[in-house]
Scaffold this motif. Sequence first.
Motif, mmCIF file in Angstrom:
data_model
loop_
_atom_site.group_PDB
_atom_site.id
_atom_site.type_symbol
_atom_site.label_atom_id
_atom_site.label_comp_id
_atom_site.label_asym_id
_atom_site.label_seq_id
_atom_site.Cartn_x
_atom_site.Cartn_y
_atom_site.Cartn_z
ATOM 1 N N GLN A 198 62.212 -5.624 11.120
ATOM 2 C CA GLN A 198 62.432 -5.779 12.641
ATOM 3 C C GLN A 198 62.287 -4.496 13.227
ATOM 4 N N GLU A 199 62.532 -3.379 12.682
ATOM 5 C CA GLU A 199 62.205 -1.883 13.428
ATOM 6 C C GLU A 199 60.653 -1.615 13.351
ATOM 7 N N PHE A 200 60.032 -2.362 12.250
ATOM 8 C CA PHE A 200 58.506 -2.259 12.263
ATOM 9 C C PHE A 200 57.906 -3.102 13.495
ATOM 10 N N VAL A 201 58.585 -4.250 13.476
ATOM 11 C CA VAL A 201 57.949 -5.034 14.698
ATOM 12 C C VAL A 201 58.378 -4.614 16.145
ATOM 13 N N ASN A 202 59.468 -4.025 16.244
ATOM 14 C CA ASN A 202 59.787 -3.350 17.378
ATOM 15 C C ASN A 202 59.215 -2.108 17.909
ATOM 16 N N SER A 203 58.712 -1.398 16.879
ATOM 17 C CA SER A 203 58.071 0.136 17.131
ATOM 18 C C SER A 203 56.856 -0.228 18.017
ATOM 19 N N PRO A 204 56.992 0.935 18.926
ATOM 20 C CA PRO A 204 55.655 0.840 19.897
ATOM 21 C C PRO A 204 54.438 1.423 19.242
ATOM 22 N N GLU A 205 54.726 2.138 18.233
ATOM 23 C CA GLU A 205 53.590 2.962 17.434
ATOM 24 C C GLU A 205 53.616 2.436 16.010
ATOM 25 N N LYS A 206 52.980 1.258 15.533
ATOM 26 C CA LYS A 206 53.182 0.794 14.186
ATOM 27 C C LYS A 206 52.403 1.697 13.170
ATOM 28 N N ALA A 207 51.423 2.224 13.736
ATOM 29 C CA ALA A 207 50.531 3.058 12.694
ATOM 30 C C ALA A 207 51.311 4.227 12.429
ATOM 31 N N LYS A 208 52.100 4.979 13.592
ATOM 32 C CA LYS A 208 52.675 5.976 13.172
ATOM 33 C C LYS A 208 54.057 5.738 12.277
ATOM 34 N N PHE A 209 54.619 4.654 12.553
ATOM 35 C CA PHE A 209 55.790 4.239 11.872
ATOM 36 C C PHE A 209 55.421 3.747 10.320
ATOM 37 N N MET A 210 54.339 3.432 10.057
ATOM 38 C CA MET A 210 53.741 3.253 8.612
ATOM 39 C C MET A 210 53.552 4.473 8.152
ATOM 40 N N LYS A 211 52.823 5.464 8.826
ATOM 41 C CA LYS A 211 52.685 6.775 8.170
ATOM 42 C C LYS A 211 53.901 7.464 7.837
ATOM 43 N N ASP A 212 55.007 7.253 8.626
ATOM 44 C CA ASP A 212 56.442 7.900 8.396
ATOM 45 C C ASP A 212 56.880 7.197 7.079
ATOM 46 N N CYS A 213 56.804 6.008 7.030
ATOM 47 C CA CYS A 213 57.364 5.513 5.946
ATOM 48 C C CYS A 213 56.551 5.740 4.458
ATOM 49 N N GLU A 214 55.163 5.674 4.701
ATOM 50 C CA GLU A 214 54.646 6.435 3.342
ATOM 51 C C GLU A 214 54.856 7.748 3.062
ATOM 52 N N SER A 215 55.285 8.514 4.047
ATOM 53 C CA SER A 215 55.498 9.960 3.636
ATOM 54 C C SER A 215 57.024 9.993 3.085
ATOM 55 N N SER A 216 57.997 8.863 3.305
ATOM 56 C CA SER A 216 59.573 9.033 3.200
ATOM 57 C C SER A 216 59.724 8.267 1.729
#
Length: 339
Positions: A198-216
């Motif tokens: 749900q945080e991914f769906v509500n994120s305004p910048e999904k690309a940045k969200f996925m980059k942070d997830c891949e880094s973490s």
Amino acid sequence: QLSEDVERASENPTDEREGEMEVHEDSSSVILPDGELGTTAPSLRFSKTCLKNVFSVILLFIYLLLMAVAVFLVYQTISDFREKLKHPVMSVTYKEVSLYDAPGIAFYPGRARLLSCKHHYYDHIPPLINPGQPGHIECTTQRINYTDPFTNQTMKYALVVQGPRDVKKRELVFLQFHLNETDQDFSAIDYLLFSSFQEFVNSPEKAKFMKDCESSYSSWKFSGGFRTWVKMSLVKTKEEDGSETVEFKQETSVVNYIDQRTEPRSDQLFFVVFEWKDPFIQTVQDIITANPWNMIALLCGIFLALFKAADFAKLSVKWMIKIRRRHLKRSRQVTNHIS
């Protein structure tokens, strides 16, 4: 008792003087034998005074010993407190839940294609009717492209699927992928797990969200030609600054897939199942076992004992001096009377 004796002596100085005068008069009027004057009364007084002095000295040494023990306890308490501050203890707690926040499962299929995705319950997965053929996609999915966070040049394609939630009904997600051609001897699909879809769906910048997830988060693989069963468990770690990080632990079991299709195929099939291992969320945090309030209370008690011991030692010394003066005074009176 000592302090009461001192107060009584200070309040009634006249009585003492009158008593002394009476002693002088009585002693002057009474004629005692020479042997009794020199031996009986002074020796008894001297023995009592000696015993009192010895007893007071023993008490003084006992309280000095207790003061030394109290000082050692203060030092030991402060040392233990500093040591516990330097070495916190890891605390692990488990919280039982009936519903998880649905995790996000990000797949990196490359040239593989998603054929079907379904939610099943009670670990019951019906047999595949048309393996290798497109089926129903009943999962919530989103597709996203973003740049690789480590190179900032390569574009990556991710298929994000909503994971299972209901742990009491043993909800699971079953996915089937198909890869038609491959130029590698071994084929696998990468995936990573993050805490909240749900945080991914509500994120305004999904690309940045996925980059942070891949880094973490760490990434894993599942291979073609097998059914990979992934059982997840959630671990939350509380840092010293108050922030909270989430990671997944997983147990993976692999079962061989028997391809019963009539014609031999060169394509590759991937099967993967995701479910929760148990309904417990593991929380890990560092705690300091040293309680400052306990240490303060202990120190207050020790210092109070020190002050009381010092006060008693002071009174004991005063009492010894008083007894000594009385003894000297009586000795002078007897000497004057004899003379």
